[in-house]
Motif scaffolding. Structure first.
Motif, PDB file in Angstrom:
ATOM      1  N   SER A  31       0.689  -1.307  -0.014  1.00 33.10           N
ATOM      2  CA  SER A  31      -0.165  -0.125  -0.055  1.00 33.10           C
ATOM      3  C   SER A  31       0.975   1.141   0.071  1.00 33.10           C
ATOM      4  CB  SER A  31      -0.783  -0.069   1.140  1.00 33.10           C
ATOM      5  OG  SER A  31      -0.134   0.128   2.441  1.00 33.10           O
ATOM      6  N   GLY A  32       2.196   1.128  -0.143  1.00 32.36           N
ATOM      7  CA  GLY A  32       3.052   2.224   0.213  1.00 32.36           C
ATOM      8  C   GLY A  32       4.525   2.129  -0.089  1.00 32.36           C
ATOM      9  N   ARG A  33       5.425   2.747  -0.028  1.00 30.24           N
ATOM     10  CA  ARG A  33       6.852   2.436  -0.249  1.00 30.24           C
ATOM     11  C   ARG A  33       7.386   1.629   0.834  1.00 30.24           C
ATOM     12  NH1 ARG A  33       7.099   8.252   0.698  1.00 30.24           N
ATOM     13  NH2 ARG A  33       6.882   8.669  -1.549  1.00 30.24           N
ATOM     14  N   MET A  34       8.435   0.951   0.454  1.00 32.94           N
ATOM     15  CA  MET A  34       9.311   0.295   1.209  1.00 32.94           C
ATOM     16  C   MET A  34      10.647   0.275   1.178  1.00 32.94           C
ATOM     17  SD  MET A  34       7.015  -1.386   3.151  1.00 32.94           S
ATOM     18  CE  MET A  34       8.306  -2.566   4.327  1.00 32.94           C
ATOM     19  N   ALA A  35      11.622   0.099   2.196  1.00 31.55           N
ATOM     20  CA  ALA A  35      13.108   0.154   1.672  1.00 31.55           C
ATOM     21  C   ALA A  35      13.774  -0.356   2.973  1.00 31.55           C
ATOM     22  CB  ALA A  35      13.383   1.741   1.800  1.00 31.55           C
ATOM     23  N   TRP A  36      14.852  -0.532   2.403  1.00 29.99           N
ATOM     24  CA  TRP A  36      16.242  -1.099   3.169  1.00 29.99           C
ATOM     25  C   TRP A  36      17.091   0.209   3.263  1.00 29.99           C
ATOM     26  CZ3 TRP A  36      16.237  -5.473   5.677  1.00 29.99           C
ATOM     27  CH2 TRP A  36      15.404  -6.625   5.486  1.00 29.99           C
ATOM     28  N   TYR A  54       3.822   0.489  -6.864  1.00 26.32           N
ATOM     29  CA  TYR A  54       3.808  -0.303  -8.113  1.00 26.32           C
ATOM     30  C   TYR A  54       4.812  -1.378  -8.534  1.00 26.32           C
ATOM     31  CZ  TYR A  54       0.005   2.626  -9.269  1.00 26.32           C
ATOM     32  OH  TYR A  54      -1.448   3.660  -9.385  1.00 26.32           O
ATOM     33  N   GLY A  55       5.871  -1.709  -7.513  1.00 26.48           N
ATOM     34  CA  GLY A  55       6.668  -2.411  -7.933  1.00 26.48           C
ATOM     35  C   GLY A  55       7.994  -1.904  -8.320  1.00 26.48           C
ATOM     36  N   ASN A  56       8.006  -0.529  -8.449  1.00 25.41           N
ATOM     37  CA  ASN A  56       9.317   0.094  -9.069  1.00 25.41           C
ATOM     38  C   ASN A  56      10.310   0.314  -8.107  1.00 25.41           C
ATOM     39  OD1 ASN A  56       7.194   1.579  -8.046  1.00 25.41           O
ATOM     40  ND2 ASN A  56       7.750   3.577  -9.067  1.00 25.41           N
ATOM     41  N   ILE A  69      15.822  -5.802  -4.297  1.00 21.17           N
ATOM     42  CA  ILE A  69      14.830  -5.514  -3.294  1.00 21.17           C
ATOM     43  C   ILE A  69      13.705  -5.938  -3.987  1.00 21.17           C
ATOM     44  CG2 ILE A  69      14.264  -3.100  -4.300  1.00 21.17           C
ATOM     45  CD1 ILE A  69      13.511  -2.716  -1.244  1.00 21.17           C
ATOM     46  N   PHE A  70      12.772  -6.718  -3.426  1.00 27.37           N
ATOM     47  CA  PHE A  70      11.713  -7.253  -3.759  1.00 27.37           C
ATOM     48  C   PHE A  70      10.513  -7.598  -2.636  1.00 27.37           C
ATOM     49  CE2 PHE A  70      12.008 -12.119  -2.993  1.00 27.37           C
ATOM     50  CZ  PHE A  70      13.407 -11.867  -2.777  1.00 27.37           C
ATOM     51  N   GLN A  71       9.326  -7.966  -2.885  1.00 30.66           N
ATOM     52  CA  GLN A  71       8.355  -8.234  -1.923  1.00 30.66           C
ATOM     53  C   GLN A  71       7.311  -9.306  -2.103  1.00 30.66           C
ATOM     54  OE1 GLN A  71       7.058  -4.343  -1.091  1.00 30.66           O
ATOM     55  NE2 GLN A  71       5.459  -4.294  -3.039  1.00 30.66           N
ATOM     56  N   ASP A  72       6.677 -10.014  -1.090  1.00 34.61           N
ATOM     57  CA  ASP A  72       5.749 -10.973  -1.122  1.00 34.61           C
ATOM     58  C   ASP A  72       4.652 -10.373  -0.545  1.00 34.61           C
ATOM     59  OD1 ASP A  72       3.952 -12.958  -0.867  1.00 34.61           O
ATOM     60  OD2 ASP A  72       5.684 -14.405  -0.772  1.00 34.61           O
ATOM     61  N   GLY A  73       3.607 -10.015  -1.297  1.00 33.94           N
ATOM     62  CA  GLY A  73       2.373  -9.363  -0.670  1.00 33.94           C
ATOM     63  C   GLY A  73       1.297 -10.219   0.059  1.00 33.94           C
ATOM     64  N   VAL A  74       1.636 -11.452  -0.356  1.00 31.16           N
ATOM     65  CA  VAL A  74       1.012 -12.615   0.451  1.00 31.16           C
ATOM     66  C   VAL A  74       1.426 -12.687   2.042  1.00 31.16           C
ATOM     67  CG1 VAL A  74       0.077 -14.976   0.252  1.00 31.16           C
ATOM     68  CG2 VAL A  74       0.073 -13.833  -1.902  1.00 31.16           C
ATOM     69  N   LYS A  75       2.925 -12.843   1.945  1.00 36.32           N
ATOM     70  CA  LYS A  75       3.408 -12.974   3.095  1.00 36.32           C
ATOM     71  C   LYS A  75       3.689 -11.598   4.098  1.00 36.32           C
ATOM     72  CE  LYS A  75       5.949 -17.373   1.958  1.00 36.32           C
ATOM     73  NZ  LYS A  75       7.332 -17.942   1.566  1.00 36.32           N
ATOM     74  N   ASN A  76       3.373 -10.539   3.248  1.00 37.51           N
ATOM     75  CA  ASN A  76       3.562  -9.182   3.689  1.00 37.51           C
ATOM     76  C   ASN A  76       5.145  -9.135   4.073  1.00 37.51           C
ATOM     77  OD1 ASN A  76       1.948  -6.900   4.150  1.00 37.51           O
ATOM     78  ND2 ASN A  76       2.193  -6.761   6.117  1.00 37.51           N
ATOM     79  N   THR A  77       5.724  -9.572   3.358  1.00 32.95           N
ATOM     80  CA  THR A  77       7.219  -9.790   3.780  1.00 32.95           C
ATOM     81  C   THR A  77       8.199  -9.018   2.717  1.00 32.95           C
ATOM     82  OG1 THR A  77       7.150 -11.553   5.008  1.00 32.95           O
ATOM     83  CG2 THR A  77       9.352 -11.388   4.300  1.00 32.95           C
ATOM     84  N   GLY A 100       2.981   6.862   0.521  1.00 31.24           N
ATOM     85  CA  GLY A 100       3.525   7.463  -0.724  1.00 31.24           C
ATOM     86  C   GLY A 100       3.808   6.252  -1.699  1.00 31.24           C
ATOM     87  N   SER A 101       3.448   6.596  -2.903  1.00 31.60           N
ATOM     88  CA  SER A 101       3.844   5.640  -4.096  1.00 31.60           C
ATOM     89  C   SER A 101       5.187   5.297  -4.688  1.00 31.60           C
ATOM     90  CB  SER A 101       2.866   6.036  -5.269  1.00 31.60           C
ATOM     91  OG  SER A 101       1.269   6.050  -5.005  1.00 31.60           O
ATOM     92  N   SER A 102       5.870   6.379  -4.684  1.00 28.45           N
ATOM     93  CA  SER A 102       7.265   6.491  -5.400  1.00 28.45           C
ATOM     94  C   SER A 102       8.250   5.819  -4.355  1.00 28.45           C
ATOM     95  CB  SER A 102       7.566   7.612  -6.105  1.00 28.45           C
ATOM     96  OG  SER A 102       7.563   8.537  -5.219  1.00 28.45           O
ATOM     97  N   PRO A 103       9.281   5.111  -4.744  1.00 28.96           N
ATOM     98  CA  PRO A 103      10.132   4.610  -4.041  1.00 28.96           C
ATOM     99  C   PRO A 103      11.346   5.789  -3.744  1.00 28.96           C
ATOM    100  CG  PRO A 103      10.902   3.998  -6.263  1.00 28.96           C
ATOM    101  CD  PRO A 103       9.319   4.532  -6.361  1.00 28.96           C
ATOM    102  N   ARG A 104      11.704   5.693  -2.547  1.00 32.73           N
ATOM    103  CA  ARG A 104      12.431   7.054  -2.046  1.00 32.73           C
ATOM    104  C   ARG A 104      13.776   6.493  -1.170  1.00 32.73           C
ATOM    105  NH1 ARG A 104       9.302  11.830  -1.890  1.00 32.73           N
ATOM    106  NH2 ARG A 104       8.150  11.748  -3.847  1.00 32.73           N
ATOM    107  N   LEU A 105      14.962   6.992  -1.060  1.00 33.86           N
ATOM    108  CA  LEU A 105      15.948   6.480  -0.206  1.00 33.86           C
ATOM    109  C   LEU A 105      16.404   7.538   0.801  1.00 33.86           C
ATOM    110  CD1 LEU A 105      18.280   5.311  -2.879  1.00 33.86           C
ATOM    111  CD2 LEU A 105      16.878   3.910  -1.477  1.00 33.86           C
TER     112      LEU A 105
END
Length: 123
Positions: A31-36, A54-56, A69-77, A100-105
């Protein structure tokens, strides 16, 4: 209550690979942005990789071509696949979630943080 729990860190040799995981509860990672991010003692927390809703994806230059970087929406991981590790990759790695929608660092774009997992790469 939002919780992020990282795992997968460890001590490896230069050239090895590691996969970090971040299990999230109380927040949908798609639903938003994620980061490491990563941080060495006495240094600023640095954005390594981010994924938008959107997976960008975007990467810091030193990680591009080596980390994914990748994610599993089913596992929410959220995951960070790290290849060709170098000693300068050694740090505490943190997972972060933000609105927010876009990836940020930039760390200011994130509201929730995990406790971190240590990565140590020896030469």
């Amino acid at each position: 209550q939002v919780q992020l729990v990282e795992s997968g860190g460890g001590s490896v040799q230069a050239g090895d690979s590691l996969r970090l995981s971040c299990e999230v509860s109380g927040y949908s990672i798609t639903s938003g942005r994620m980061a490491w991010f990563r941080q060495d003692p006495g240094k600023e927390r640095e954005g390594v990789a981010s994924i938008g809703d959107y997976g960008n994806t975007i990467y810091t230059p030193s990680a591009k071509g080596r980390f994914v970087i990748f994610q599993d929406g089913v596992k929410n991981t959220l995951y960070l696949e790290m290849n060709s590790l170098m000693p300068e990759d050694s740090a505490m790695y943190y997972c972060a979630a933000g609105f927010g929608s876009s990836p940020r660092l930039n760390k200011r774009d994130y509201s929730y943080w995990g406790q971190g997992t240590q990565v140590t790469v020896s030469s």
